[in-house]
Scaffold this motif. Structure first.
Motif, PDB file in Angstrom:
ATOM      1  N   GLY A  49      -0.007  -0.638   0.226  1.00 14.68           N
ATOM      2  CA  GLY A  49       0.227  -0.234   0.345  1.00 14.68           C
ATOM      3  C   GLY A  49       0.670   1.329  -0.080  1.00 14.68           C
ATOM      4  O   GLY A  49       1.153   2.332   0.451  1.00 14.68           O
ATOM      5  N   LEU A  50       1.570   1.537  -1.160  1.00 13.15           N
ATOM      6  CA  LEU A  50       2.746   2.602  -1.231  1.00 13.15           C
ATOM      7  C   LEU A  50       1.496   3.696  -1.376  1.00 13.15           C
ATOM      8  O   LEU A  50       0.765   4.055  -2.406  1.00 13.15           O
ATOM      9  CB  LEU A  50       3.812   2.519  -1.908  1.00 13.15           C
ATOM     10  N   LYS A  51       2.163   4.365  -0.965  1.00 10.09           N
ATOM     11  CA  LYS A  51       0.922   6.506  -1.328  1.00 10.09           C
ATOM     12  C   LYS A  51       1.915   7.463  -1.186  1.00 10.09           C
ATOM     13  O   LYS A  51       3.373   7.509  -0.579  1.00 10.09           O
ATOM     14  CB  LYS A  51       0.379   6.399   0.300  1.00 10.09           C
ATOM     15  N   TYR A  52       1.036   8.301  -2.517  1.00 16.28           N
ATOM     16  CA  TYR A  52       2.372   9.784  -2.347  1.00 16.28           C
ATOM     17  C   TYR A  52       1.648  10.735  -2.108  1.00 16.28           C
ATOM     18  O   TYR A  52       0.462  10.537  -2.245  1.00 16.28           O
ATOM     19  CB  TYR A  52       2.622   9.580  -3.660  1.00 16.28           C
ATOM     20  N   VAL A  53       1.706  11.184  -1.090  1.00 15.79           N
ATOM     21  CA  VAL A  53       1.373  12.477  -0.730  1.00 15.79           C
ATOM     22  C   VAL A  53       1.471  13.821  -0.348  1.00 15.79           C
ATOM     23  O   VAL A  53       2.868  13.665  -0.699  1.00 15.79           O
ATOM     24  CB  VAL A  53       0.895  12.455   0.825  1.00 15.79           C
ATOM     25  N   GLN A  54       0.966  14.584  -0.871  1.00 11.08           N
ATOM     26  CA  GLN A  54       1.506  16.164  -1.825  1.00 11.08           C
ATOM     27  C   GLN A  54       1.363  17.245  -1.132  1.00 11.08           C
ATOM     28  O   GLN A  54      -0.641  17.686  -1.427  1.00 11.08           O
ATOM     29  CB  GLN A  54       1.919  15.913  -3.045  1.00 11.08           C
ATOM     30  N   LYS A  55       1.734  18.032  -0.560  1.00 11.66           N
ATOM     31  CA  LYS A  55       0.973  19.195  -0.051  1.00 11.66           C
ATOM     32  C   LYS A  55       1.836  20.703  -0.520  1.00 11.66           C
ATOM     33  O   LYS A  55       2.354  20.878  -0.055  1.00 11.66           O
ATOM     34  CB  LYS A  55       0.569  20.124   1.454  1.00 11.66           C
ATOM     35  N   HIS A  85      -2.062   9.803  -3.924  1.00 11.51           N
ATOM     36  CA  HIS A  85      -2.052   8.882  -4.561  1.00 11.51           C
ATOM     37  C   HIS A  85      -1.752   7.499  -3.789  1.00 11.51           C
ATOM     38  O   HIS A  85      -0.694   7.384  -3.415  1.00 11.51           O
ATOM     39  CB  HIS A  85      -0.861   9.408  -5.762  1.00 11.51           C
ATOM     40  N   MET A  86      -2.541   6.645  -4.671  1.00 10.62           N
ATOM     41  CA  MET A  86      -2.518   5.435  -4.482  1.00 10.62           C
ATOM     42  C   MET A  86      -1.493   4.733  -4.815  1.00 10.62           C
ATOM     43  O   MET A  86      -1.446   4.666  -6.301  1.00 10.62           O
ATOM     44  CB  MET A  86      -3.905   4.499  -4.112  1.00 10.62           C
ATOM     45  N   VAL A  87      -0.431   4.511  -4.626  1.00  8.81           N
ATOM     46  CA  VAL A  87       0.438   3.721  -5.498  1.00  8.81           C
ATOM     47  C   VAL A  87       1.202   2.360  -6.047  1.00  8.81           C
ATOM     48  O   VAL A  87       1.091   1.616  -6.692  1.00  8.81           O
ATOM     49  CB  VAL A  87       2.006   4.366  -5.316  1.00  8.81           C
ATOM     50  N   GLY A  88       0.516   1.589  -4.490  1.00  6.94           N
ATOM     51  CA  GLY A  88       0.139   0.137  -4.845  1.00  6.94           C
ATOM     52  C   GLY A  88       1.196  -0.587  -3.877  1.00  6.94           C
ATOM     53  O   GLY A  88       2.068  -0.107  -3.302  1.00  6.94           O
ATOM     54  N   SER A  89       1.233  -1.319  -4.291  1.00  6.81           N
ATOM     55  CA  SER A  89       2.417  -2.738  -3.406  1.00  6.81           C
ATOM     56  C   SER A  89       2.783  -3.590  -3.792  1.00  6.81           C
ATOM     57  O   SER A  89       2.787  -4.172  -5.637  1.00  6.81           O
ATOM     58  CB  SER A  89       1.707  -4.411  -2.861  1.00  6.81           C
TER      59      SER A  89
END
Length: 205
Positions: free
Chosen positions: A126-132, A145-149
């Motif tokens: 469950g990798l995620k990329y979070v950006q502010k 963004h849900m990147v996936g496993s």
């Protein structure tokens, strides 16, 4: 401005509003490669599928950098615009220097962000990329963004965000600060970094 932006980087964690929408969601338990291969082994088609997915990882633990204990090593961030050369940020060095390398984005243009990374030792779930994004110290945009496993591999793997349209107009032009986080379902912060871009009327303005 500096104080507000500094507070923002501390706020950048995985308990984002996007994450809290589904309060009943629980990440699956973390499993090793051996456990994944052992499960449902009587199902021949499923076994072959998992072996194909895991590839070289099923032969043994893959360690790309023995001196780095992390499972995920984030290598670079790449700004991708059609018909323009890719612009890269090296994420393996001194992260405090990244804000000095400012991306220029033409107003209204469609762009994508690609994150390149290495997964070693174990599968990451469950990798995620979070950006502010901040303008003059004020948050103006936030996305997850849900990147996936991903299984461990010796080669670099990557994730590219869906296309985003840069803001346009005189008011939108100027400098922006971005706080980025690469995390996962188990709340491991694989990398947190800060970078900058500038919206201009044209590429050379």
């Amino acid at each position: 401005m500096a104080d507000t932006a500094a507070e923002g980087i501390e706020d950048l964690h995985i308990n984002t509003p996007e994450d809290e929408i589904d309060t009943n969601y629980k990440p699956p338990p973390e499993k090793t490669i051996e456990e994944l291969l052992e499960a449902d082994k009587e199902d021949e088609s499923l076994r072959k599928y998992k072996e194909a997915l895991l590839g070289e990882a099923k032969e043994g633990k893959i360690i790309v950098d023995p001196d780095d204990p992390r499972k995920v090593i984030v290598k670079k961030l790449v700004l991708c615009v059609t018909d323009r050369p890719d612009v890269e940020l090296d994420l393996t060095g001194d992260l405090t220097q990244l804000k000095k390398q400012v991306f220029v984005i033409k107003e209204g243009v469609s762009y994508r962000i690609r994150i390149e990374f290495i997964v070693q030792r174990e599968i990451v779930h469950g990798l995620k990329y979070v950006q502010k994004t901040y303008r003059l110290g004020v948050p103006v945009d936030k996305m997850t963004h849900m990147v996936g496993s991903y299984p461990p591999k010796t080669e670099v793997q990557s994730y590219t965000t869906p296309p985003e349209d840069a803001p346009s107009g005189m008011v939108a032009r100027g400098s922006y600060i971005v706080h980025s986080l690469f995390t996962d379902d188990d709340k491991h912060e694989h990398l947190k970094w800060e970078w900058s871009f500038e919206i201009k009327k044209d590429w050379k303005d």
